[in-house]
Enzyme design. Structure first.
Site, PDB file in Angstrom:
ATOM      1  N   ARG A 212      -2.310   8.151   3.831  1.00  0.00           N
ATOM      2  CA  ARG A 212      -2.710   8.956   4.991  1.00  0.00           C
ATOM      3  C   ARG A 212      -1.496   9.450   5.802  1.00  0.00           C
ATOM      4  O   ARG A 212      -1.611  10.331   6.632  1.00  0.00           O
ATOM      5  CB  ARG A 212      -3.671   8.138   5.881  1.00  0.00           C
ATOM      6  CG  ARG A 212      -5.037   7.967   5.268  1.00  0.00           C
ATOM      7  CD  ARG A 212      -5.840   6.859   5.954  1.00  0.00           C
ATOM      8  NE  ARG A 212      -5.488   5.519   5.462  1.00  0.00           N
ATOM      9  CZ  ARG A 212      -6.061   4.385   5.861  1.00  0.00           C
ATOM     10  NH1 ARG A 212      -7.034   4.424   6.771  1.00  0.00           N
ATOM     11  NH2 ARG A 212      -5.700   3.226   5.366  1.00  0.00           N
TER      12      ARG A 212
ATOM     13  N   ASP B 277       1.755  -3.047   8.614  1.00  0.00           N
ATOM     14  CA  ASP B 277       1.655  -1.780   9.350  1.00  0.00           C
ATOM     15  C   ASP B 277       1.170  -1.948  10.788  1.00  0.00           C
ATOM     16  O   ASP B 277       0.665  -1.016  11.395  1.00  0.00           O
ATOM     17  CB  ASP B 277       0.775  -0.770   8.589  1.00  0.00           C
ATOM     18  CG  ASP B 277      -0.678  -1.213   8.477  1.00  0.00           C
ATOM     19  OD1 ASP B 277      -1.005  -2.325   8.919  1.00  0.00           O
ATOM     20  OD2 ASP B 277      -1.487  -0.414   7.958  1.00  0.00           O
TER      21      ASP B 277
ATOM     22  N   GLU C  36     -16.004  -2.869   6.307  1.00  0.00           N
ATOM     23  CA  GLU C  36     -15.102  -1.713   6.355  1.00  0.00           C
ATOM     24  C   GLU C  36     -15.869  -0.468   6.784  1.00  0.00           C
ATOM     25  O   GLU C  36     -17.051  -0.312   6.467  1.00  0.00           O
ATOM     26  CB  GLU C  36     -14.461  -1.488   4.977  1.00  0.00           C
ATOM     27  CG  GLU C  36     -13.479  -2.554   4.583  1.00  0.00           C
ATOM     28  CD  GLU C  36     -12.416  -2.789   5.630  1.00  0.00           C
ATOM     29  OE1 GLU C  36     -11.622  -1.874   5.899  1.00  0.00           O
ATOM     30  OE2 GLU C  36     -12.379  -3.892   6.216  1.00  0.00           O
TER      31      GLU C  36
ATOM     32  N   ARG D 281      31.558  13.307  19.246  1.00  0.00           N
ATOM     33  CA  ARG D 281      31.247  12.909  17.870  1.00  0.00           C
ATOM     34  C   ARG D 281      31.932  11.595  17.513  1.00  0.00           C
ATOM     35  O   ARG D 281      32.689  11.032  18.311  1.00  0.00           O
ATOM     36  CB  ARG D 281      31.659  14.029  16.917  1.00  0.00           C
ATOM     37  CG  ARG D 281      30.784  15.267  17.086  1.00  0.00           C
ATOM     38  CD  ARG D 281      31.410  16.481  16.450  1.00  0.00           C
ATOM     39  NE  ARG D 281      31.795  16.225  15.079  1.00  0.00           N
ATOM     40  CZ  ARG D 281      32.693  16.949  14.399  1.00  0.00           C
ATOM     41  NH1 ARG D 281      33.292  17.981  14.982  1.00  0.00           N
ATOM     42  NH2 ARG D 281      32.993  16.655  13.162  1.00  0.00           N
TER      43      ARG D 281
ATOM     44  N   ARG E  32      54.065  32.615  22.897  1.00  0.00           N
ATOM     45  CA  ARG E  32      53.211  33.784  22.994  1.00  0.00           C
ATOM     46  C   ARG E  32      54.110  34.999  23.188  1.00  0.00           C
ATOM     47  O   ARG E  32      55.253  34.862  23.637  1.00  0.00           O
ATOM     48  CB  ARG E  32      52.230  33.652  24.162  1.00  0.00           C
ATOM     49  CG  ARG E  32      52.947  33.573  25.491  1.00  0.00           C
ATOM     50  CD  ARG E  32      52.014  33.307  26.653  1.00  0.00           C
ATOM     51  NE  ARG E  32      52.751  33.431  27.894  1.00  0.00           N
ATOM     52  CZ  ARG E  32      52.486  32.761  29.000  1.00  0.00           C
ATOM     53  NH1 ARG E  32      51.481  31.907  29.028  1.00  0.00           N
ATOM     54  NH2 ARG E  32      53.189  32.951  30.090  1.00  0.00           N
TER      55      ARG E  32
ATOM     56  N   ALA F  49      41.561  24.553  30.205  1.00  0.00           N
ATOM     57  CA  ALA F  49      40.316  25.116  29.680  1.00  0.00           C
ATOM     58  C   ALA F  49      40.547  25.833  28.358  1.00  0.00           C
ATOM     59  O   ALA F  49      41.579  26.469  28.146  1.00  0.00           O
ATOM     60  CB  ALA F  49      39.729  26.084  30.696  1.00  0.00           C
TER      61      ALA F  49
ATOM     62  N   ALA G 151      50.060  28.686  29.213  1.00  0.00           N
ATOM     63  CA  ALA G 151      48.709  29.137  28.886  1.00  0.00           C
ATOM     64  C   ALA G 151      48.763  30.137  27.742  1.00  0.00           C
ATOM     65  O   ALA G 151      49.677  30.949  27.655  1.00  0.00           O
ATOM     66  CB  ALA G 151      48.055  29.766  30.108  1.00  0.00           C
TER      67      ALA G 151
ATOM     68  N   GLY H 125       0.822  -1.222   0.000  1.00  0.00           N
ATOM     69  CA  GLY H 125       0.000   0.000   0.000  1.00  0.00           C
ATOM     70  C   GLY H 125       0.850   1.264   0.000  1.00  0.00           C
ATOM     71  O   GLY H 125       2.031   1.245   0.364  1.00  0.00           O
TER      72      GLY H 125
HETATM   73  C1  UD1 Z   1      -7.325  -3.146   6.699  1.00  0.00           C
HETATM   74  C2  UD1 Z   1      -8.587  -4.004   6.731  1.00  0.00           C
HETATM   75  C3  UD1 Z   1      -9.426  -3.596   7.930  1.00  0.00           C
HETATM   76  C4  UD1 Z   1      -8.612  -3.739   9.183  1.00  0.00           C
HETATM   77  C5  UD1 Z   1      -7.279  -2.993   9.099  1.00  0.00           C
HETATM   78  C6  UD1 Z   1      -6.406  -3.389  10.272  1.00  0.00           C
HETATM   79  C7  UD1 Z   1      -9.185  -4.567   4.421  1.00  0.00           C
HETATM   80  C8  UD1 Z   1     -10.091  -4.281   3.290  1.00  0.00           C
HETATM   81  N1  UD1 Z   1      -9.338  -3.832   5.521  1.00  0.00           N
HETATM   82  O1  UD1 Z   1      -7.728  -1.782   6.551  1.00  0.00           O
HETATM   83  O2  UD1 Z   1     -10.594  -4.410   8.010  1.00  0.00           O
HETATM   84  O3  UD1 Z   1      -9.370  -3.278  10.296  1.00  0.00           O
HETATM   85  O4  UD1 Z   1      -6.571  -3.334   7.904  1.00  0.00           O
HETATM   86  O5  UD1 Z   1      -5.246  -2.616  10.339  1.00  0.00           O
HETATM   87  O6  UD1 Z   1      -8.367  -5.453   4.320  1.00  0.00           O
HETATM   88  N2  UD1 Z   1      -2.043  -3.522   0.999  1.00  0.00           N
HETATM   89  C9  UD1 Z   1      -1.452  -4.140  -0.096  1.00  0.00           C
HETATM   90  N3  UD1 Z   1      -2.014  -4.012  -1.313  1.00  0.00           N
HETATM   91  C10 UD1 Z   1      -3.169  -3.310  -1.509  1.00  0.00           C
HETATM   92  C11 UD1 Z   1      -3.774  -2.696  -0.386  1.00  0.00           C
HETATM   93  C12 UD1 Z   1      -3.190  -2.826   0.845  1.00  0.00           C
HETATM   94  O7  UD1 Z   1      -0.411  -4.788   0.033  1.00  0.00           O
HETATM   95  O8  UD1 Z   1      -3.627  -3.255  -2.651  1.00  0.00           O
HETATM   96  C13 UD1 Z   1      -1.398  -3.655   2.304  1.00  0.00           C
HETATM   97  C14 UD1 Z   1      -1.011  -2.320   2.914  1.00  0.00           C
HETATM   98  O9  UD1 Z   1       0.323  -1.979   2.584  1.00  0.00           O
HETATM   99  C15 UD1 Z   1      -1.162  -2.562   4.406  1.00  0.00           C
HETATM  100  C16 UD1 Z   1      -2.213  -3.654   4.485  1.00  0.00           C
HETATM  101  O10 UD1 Z   1      -2.328  -4.219   3.201  1.00  0.00           O
HETATM  102  O11 UD1 Z   1       0.041  -3.026   5.010  1.00  0.00           O
HETATM  103  C17 UD1 Z   1      -3.569  -3.102   4.895  1.00  0.00           C
HETATM  104  O12 UD1 Z   1      -3.898  -2.044   4.013  1.00  0.00           O
HETATM  105  P1  UD1 Z   1      -4.427  -0.663   4.560  1.00  0.00           P
HETATM  106  O13 UD1 Z   1      -4.651   0.231   3.420  1.00  0.00           O
HETATM  107  O14 UD1 Z   1      -3.611  -0.191   5.682  1.00  0.00           O
HETATM  108  O15 UD1 Z   1      -5.860  -1.164   5.078  1.00  0.00           O
HETATM  109  P2  UD1 Z   1      -6.698  -0.565   6.264  1.00  0.00           P
HETATM  110  O16 UD1 Z   1      -7.483   0.575   5.774  1.00  0.00           O
HETATM  111  O17 UD1 Z   1      -5.828  -0.332   7.428  1.00  0.00           O
HETATM  112 MG    MG Z   2      -3.814  -0.228   7.793  1.00  0.00          MG
END
Ligand code: UD1
Ligand code: MG
Length: 485
Positions: free
Chosen positions: A25, A114, A166, A344, A451, A391, A434, A21
């Site tokens: 956001r 995530d 959802e 450092r 000096r 110093a 010094a 994803g």
């Molecule tokens: C998703 C769930 C939701 C749940 C939440 C928990 C779905 C439809 N919804 O929502 O029910 O409560 O996680 O955290 O599954 N990703 C892909 N490919 C895509 C879309 C997403 O790999 O096409 C991955 C994202 O990178 C992420 C995970 O799937 O790591 C979840 O996607 P995200 O967009 O975060 O879904 P949420 O809205 O959190």
């Molecule tokens: Mg999520």
């Protein structure tokens, strides 16, 4: 959910981590799963926990910023295979791709990249509970104070799961449900493969939702379960910066608790930020507002802080580091650093040494028992043992083009406000006067004086500054205009 975590590996064939994803956001140039928490990326936290489960195969679905995410996956979990999802058509689509050429049968764990707070112990219990059931899918749920943004768990009158809805597709009534989908599932691979092929995009986001598989398997086989986790904080997902901060704070508390349980005193855990990679022995005291990062290790009886940042620093037994910022350095046992000291990269303070107030040191070794107590810059130097740097001494290491080294022997006394113009060597037991600008080597046992000799022009203030308070004071002390003229 209760259960042991024995024999988990035999119950888990495949783990799939979804990380393709965009994380829109987050509003970030950095892919969401590469944001750090407690010294590791979000995805590294997830992969490290998954590793503990010893699945026979781990697949990570990557897509957005693949060129950045893939190397991180490879470095954290070299045995994992990545699957490329070029277009993000939803979690269901990601799973379709991950299954495409998968030979394995049995049980697959699917989780999102995530949710960095999930612990392997919790996942192991979930796997055990699923294995003990006869279900084709189990979804891990949690009850959260604020369910907004998550998929809601809809149960029937008998309490068993019917569907995951959802938030964007949920009625007001369903939005009131506080039991959410954590995004962690266990599936029978064959049943998942069949169901995921049937997914449709008839939802508000026009995506293939993995969550719809649960309703399908429930309706067609009845073999679906929602398993409630104990600790909702573990299941929090990161979608925006507020959730990033929330998860970071929970991780901070968790790490601090572990150290406190192991005998570390943390005066104010809410302002103490320790990376998961830091090692601290018992009977260390950490004062408020400290940040300990990277490969930092702290030996017993050391005192850190307040207001100290250590990044990849080795702190010896009984050393103290107060109000200071140190990077890639070693601080010997019983040494004293601070307040307001900047160490450092490449600084090595031997045992019983000191780097005091407003001192900056880089790429230098300070020998046993040697002191740099006040207002100095030490760059590219080797200082022997038992030596004192007066110093405001400056190691003049840069000629405008190149850096040069300074060598100071044992039991040397560098006078205050000495400029040591490198390359230069001061022998054992030598002194500098010094205020000297030392450009030539000083042999052992000599004093380097460099000096202008002082001369006093008597009566000057009375002649040149007559009528000033200074002239009045001088006159009262018996000075006259005629003196020295
Ligand atoms: C998703 C769930 C939701 C749940 C939440 C928990 C779905 C439809 N919804 O929502 O029910 O409560 O996680 O955290 O599954 N990703 C892909 N490919 C895509 C879309 C997403 O790999 O096409 C991955 C994202 O990178 C992420 C995970 O799937 O790591 C979840 O996607 P995200 O967009 O975060 O879904 P949420 O809205 O959190
Ligand atoms: Mg999520």
């Amino acid at each position: 959910m209760r259960g042991g975590n024995e024999n988990v590996s035999s119950q888990l064939d495949v783990a799939i981590v979804l990380a393709a994803g965009e994380g829109t956001r987050m509003k970030s140039q950095t892919p969401k799963v590469l944001h750090p928490i407690a010294g590791k990326t979000i995805i590294a936290h997830v992969l490290d926990q998954v590793k503990e489960l010893k699945a026979k195969e781990v697949r990570v679905v990557v897509g957005h910023a693949r060129e950045l995410v893939e190397p991180e996956v490879k470095s954290v979990a070299p045995a994992a295979n990545t699957v490329f999802q070029s277009e993000r058509n939803g979690t269901g689509h990601a799973v379709q791709l991950a299954l495409a050429d998968l030979k394995a049968t049995g049980t697959v764990l699917i989780l999102a990249g995530d949710t960095p707070l999930l612990r392997s112990e919790t996942l192991a219990e979930f796997i055990k509970a699923h294995a003990d059931s006869n279900n084709l899918v189990s979804v891990l749920t949690s009850q959260v104070p604020d369910p907004s943004g998550y998929g809601r768990i809809v149960r029937d009158e008998t309490g068993s799961i019917v569907a995951i809805v959802e938030e964007r597709d949920a009625s007001e009534e369903i939005q009131l449900i506080d039991e959410i989908n954590t995004g962690v599932y266990l599936f029978d691979i064959a049943a998942l493969r069949e169901s995921v092929a049937k997914l449709k995009t008839d939802n508000s986001q026009g995506e293939l939702y993995l969550t719809d598989v649960i309703a399908d398997l429930k309706a067609n086989t009845g073999k679906a379960a929602a398993i409630l986790s104990y600790d909702y904080t573990e299941t929090l997902g990161i979608n925006d910066r507020s959730q990033l901060a929330e998860c970071a704070a929970i991780m901070r508390d968790r790490i601090n608790d572990q150290h406190m349980k192991a005998g570390v005193t943390i005066i104010d855990p809410t302002t103490t930020w320790i990376d998961s990679t830091v090692k601290i022995e018992s009977d260390v005291t950490i004062h408020p507002s400290c940040a300990l990062f990277g490969t930092t290790t702290i030996a017993t009886q050391a005192i850190i802080g307040p207001r100290t940042t250590l990044n990849n620093v080795i702190v010896g037994k009984g050393a103290s580091v107060i109000e200071s910022n140190c990077t890639d350095s070693e601080i010997g046992s019983q040494s004293k650093v601070g307040p307001y000291t900047f160490l450092r990269a490449g600084t090595k303070l031997a045992a019983n040494s000191k780097a005091g107030a407003y001192v900056e040191i880089k790429n230098s070794t300070v020998g046993e028992g040697s002191k740099v107590p006040h207002l100095s810059y030490v760059g590219d130097a080797t200082i022997g043992s038992g030596t004192n740097i007066g110093a405001a001494t400056v190691f003049v290491n840069y000629d405008g083009v190149e850096k040069h080294r300074t060598e100071i022997g044992n039991e040397v006394r560098i006078g205050s406000d000495t400029m040591l113009v490198a390359p230069v060597i001061v022998g054992d037991g030598a002194y500098t006067a010094a205020g000297s600008i030392i450009t030539e080597n000083v042999p052992a046992g000599a004093i380097g004086v460099a000096r202008a000799k002082q001369r006093n022009i008597l009566g000057w203030v009375l002649r040149k500054r007559s009528g000033t308070k200074s002239a009045d004071a001088a006159a009262k002390a018996g000075a006259t205009e005629e003196q020295g003229s």
